[in-house]
Motif scaffolding. Sequence first.
Motif, PDB file in Angstrom:
ATOM      1  N   GLU A  62       0.819  -1.204   0.000  1.00  0.00           N
ATOM      2  CA  GLU A  62       0.000   0.000   0.000  1.00  0.00           C
ATOM      3  C   GLU A  62       0.860   1.264   0.000  1.00  0.00           C
ATOM      4  N   THR A  63       2.008   1.212   0.669  1.00  0.00           N
ATOM      5  CA  THR A  63       2.913   2.364   0.634  1.00  0.00           C
ATOM      6  C   THR A  63       3.401   2.610  -0.782  1.00  0.00           C
ATOM      7  N   PHE A  64       3.831   1.552  -1.456  1.00  0.00           N
ATOM      8  CA  PHE A  64       4.308   1.697  -2.834  1.00  0.00           C
ATOM      9  C   PHE A  64       3.187   2.202  -3.746  1.00  0.00           C
ATOM     10  N   ARG A  65       1.988   1.645  -3.601  1.00  0.00           N
ATOM     11  CA  ARG A  65       0.874   2.098  -4.441  1.00  0.00           C
ATOM     12  C   ARG A  65       0.588   3.581  -4.218  1.00  0.00           C
ATOM     13  N   GLU A  66       0.571   3.983  -2.957  1.00  0.00           N
ATOM     14  CA  GLU A  66       0.273   5.385  -2.646  1.00  0.00           C
ATOM     15  C   GLU A  66       1.349   6.314  -3.195  1.00  0.00           C
ATOM     16  N   LYS A  67       2.602   5.923  -3.031  1.00  0.00           N
ATOM     17  CA  LYS A  67       3.693   6.759  -3.533  1.00  0.00           C
ATOM     18  C   LYS A  67       3.612   6.898  -5.049  1.00  0.00           C
ATOM     19  N   LEU A  68       3.420   5.792  -5.738  1.00  0.00           N
ATOM     20  CA  LEU A  68       3.365   5.838  -7.195  1.00  0.00           C
ATOM     21  C   LEU A  68       2.146   6.628  -7.668  1.00  0.00           C
ATOM     22  N   ALA A  69       1.018   6.479  -6.979  1.00  0.00           N
ATOM     23  CA  ALA A  69      -0.184   7.225  -7.351  1.00  0.00           C
ATOM     24  C   ALA A  69       0.019   8.727  -7.168  1.00  0.00           C
ATOM     25  N   ASP A  70       0.870   9.093  -6.199  1.00  0.00           N
ATOM     26  CA  ASP A  70       1.156  10.505  -5.943  1.00  0.00           C
ATOM     27  C   ASP A  70       2.289  11.036  -6.818  1.00  0.00           C
ATOM     28  N   GLY A  71       2.785  10.207  -7.726  1.00  0.00           N
ATOM     29  CA  GLY A  71       3.859  10.642  -8.607  1.00  0.00           C
ATOM     30  C   GLY A  71       5.207  10.728  -7.933  1.00  0.00           C
ATOM     31  N   CYS A  72       5.433   9.864  -6.938  1.00  0.00           N
ATOM     32  CA  CYS A  72       6.705   9.860  -6.211  1.00  0.00           C
ATOM     33  C   CYS A  72       7.571   8.686  -6.671  1.00  0.00           C
ATOM     34  N   PRO A  73       8.790   8.932  -7.125  1.00  0.00           N
ATOM     35  CA  PRO A  73       9.680   7.828  -7.507  1.00  0.00           C
ATOM     36  C   PRO A  73       9.928   6.907  -6.321  1.00  0.00           C
ATOM     37  N   VAL A  74      10.100   5.607  -6.603  1.00  0.00           N
ATOM     38  CA  VAL A  74      10.446   4.626  -5.579  1.00  0.00           C
ATOM     39  C   VAL A  74      11.626   3.816  -6.119  1.00  0.00           C
ATOM     40  N   LEU A  75      12.719   3.781  -5.357  1.00  0.00           N
ATOM     41  CA  LEU A  75      13.942   3.119  -5.800  1.00  0.00           C
ATOM     42  C   LEU A  75      14.396   2.097  -4.772  1.00  0.00           C
ATOM     43  N   VAL A  76      14.910   0.966  -5.263  1.00  0.00           N
ATOM     44  CA  VAL A  76      15.370  -0.107  -4.382  1.00  0.00           C
ATOM     45  C   VAL A  76      16.639  -0.719  -4.969  1.00  0.00           C
ATOM     46  N   GLY A  77      17.262  -1.640  -4.213  1.00  0.00           N
ATOM     47  CA  GLY A  77      18.454  -2.335  -4.695  1.00  0.00           C
ATOM     48  C   GLY A  77      18.442  -3.787  -4.266  1.00  0.00           C
ATOM     49  N   THR A  78      19.033  -4.648  -5.082  1.00  0.00           N
ATOM     50  CA  THR A  78      19.041  -6.081  -4.796  1.00  0.00           C
ATOM     51  C   THR A  78      20.160  -6.470  -3.836  1.00  0.00           C
ATOM     52  N   VAL A  79      20.020  -7.677  -3.276  1.00  0.00           N
ATOM     53  CA  VAL A  79      20.985  -8.187  -2.309  1.00  0.00           C
ATOM     54  C   VAL A  79      22.289  -8.581  -2.995  1.00  0.00           C
ATOM     55  N   ASN A  80      23.269  -8.927  -2.168  1.00  0.00           N
ATOM     56  CA  ASN A  80      24.595  -9.320  -2.628  1.00  0.00           C
ATOM     57  C   ASN A  80      24.654 -10.831  -2.789  1.00  0.00           C
ATOM     58  N   LEU A  81      24.773 -11.312  -4.005  1.00  0.00           N
ATOM     59  CA  LEU A  81      24.814 -12.753  -4.228  1.00  0.00           C
ATOM     60  C   LEU A  81      26.001 -13.395  -3.546  1.00  0.00           C
ATOM     61  N   GLU A  82      27.121 -12.716  -3.558  1.00  0.00           N
ATOM     62  CA  GLU A  82      28.319 -13.281  -2.967  1.00  0.00           C
ATOM     63  C   GLU A  82      28.094 -13.573  -1.497  1.00  0.00           C
ATOM     64  N   ARG A  83      27.397 -12.670  -0.831  1.00  0.00           N
ATOM     65  CA  ARG A  83      27.125 -12.853   0.583  1.00  0.00           C
ATOM     66  C   ARG A  83      26.004 -13.864   0.797  1.00  0.00           C
ATOM     67  N   GLU A  84      24.992 -13.834  -0.075  1.00  0.00           N
ATOM     68  CA  GLU A  84      23.857 -14.726   0.093  1.00  0.00           C
ATOM     69  C   GLU A  84      24.149 -16.131  -0.423  1.00  0.00           C
TER      70      GLU A  84
END
Length: 380
Positions: A302-324
């Motif tokens: 719901e946070t992501f939906r609300e942010k996107l509906a309000d025209g707010c960029p949402v950025l994330v990053g993936t985990v480290n395979l070497e560590r995982e």
Amino acid sequence: MSELYGSGAVAETGADSAAVAVDEGPAEPVEPAEPVEPEDLDGPAGLALDSSEPEEPAPLEPSGREEGAEGGFLGRVFEVTSWWSEPGEGAVDRHATVDRPDFPEENPMTEVRYGTPLDRPDGERIPLFDGPPAREQTKQGIIGDCGIISTLGAVAGHRPEAISHCIRENADGTYEVTLHQTKRSLYGDWSRFAPTGSVTVLTVTPDLPVQSDAPHRPAYGKSGDGDVAWVPILEKAVAGVDATWDERRARLAEGYTRLDLGSLPSHRAELLTQLTGEAAYTDDFPTQYDMEGRSPDRQLLETFREKLADGCPVLVGTVNLEREGRSLPKGLIDRHAYEVTEVDDRGLIHLRNPHNLAHPQPLTVAEFKRCIKNRYTTIG
């Protein structure tokens, strides 16, 4: 800085492939680096193409909220010597000329030099814009600055006017880029940036890094769909803004070399504020039911939906395979920055790859939390 994303640089052959003077007066994917803070690509062309469902790893603990950069190779060092450290108080307007910022040591397989790829053979210059800026016009090149390119694309997708207002072409063939100066504050688990009211005005020359075997196309950030100049020019401005930093801002490297180290969620938050003039922040994924009885998964969606509906960029990053110690599903690249573009009616999360190709398949919340570091960046 905790999550550098940058090893997602794309090596291109035959296609896409510093000085900064301060006035007196801030494709095909390649293997991504670990999410320690540089972005990486994995798989043949830097893409993780394994479609099989990996053994489910446990989600990262909250303490791992910013453990590495996406995109680069020196993320762990980055954690100690952040290149985007907190700016000083008392901001004033600043001016600088960005000519030829340093770029990473050459890959023995492809020589990089400065050229003029924006000049067409017919003598015309590639236009700064072709209609409103769009996220599809951004494409990561051969350095690990996936977080920067993802952020440029996200702002173009949600706040295209911010892009068109911050850059213009001068009569002498240079470009003027205006970035909002920022101040950082910490609120519990939040890392928050706000505009100071002052700006940094950069005069950017049209010289750009190119590969010797592809001199007519920028080697780093470039236009994906269409042919526009704003993407490599803004990337160059971000690379050269360190010429306006004072001694209080640590820098492990300068220019494009700094960008190649990858970026953290906090770096992307500052860039959002620099481009839009709006406050931006990073926050952890929810871990407990809230006062309304919503589960952590429901809160996140719901946070992501609300942010996107309000025209707010949402950025994330993936985990480290070497560590995982495992591969990622759905075409995800490890240690790589992505833009969240949609949460559909089925609750699936859609991500955009800054390479402007090989976008991962939509993820369930469970897949998302297993593969994405538990921290996101947005405006608000």
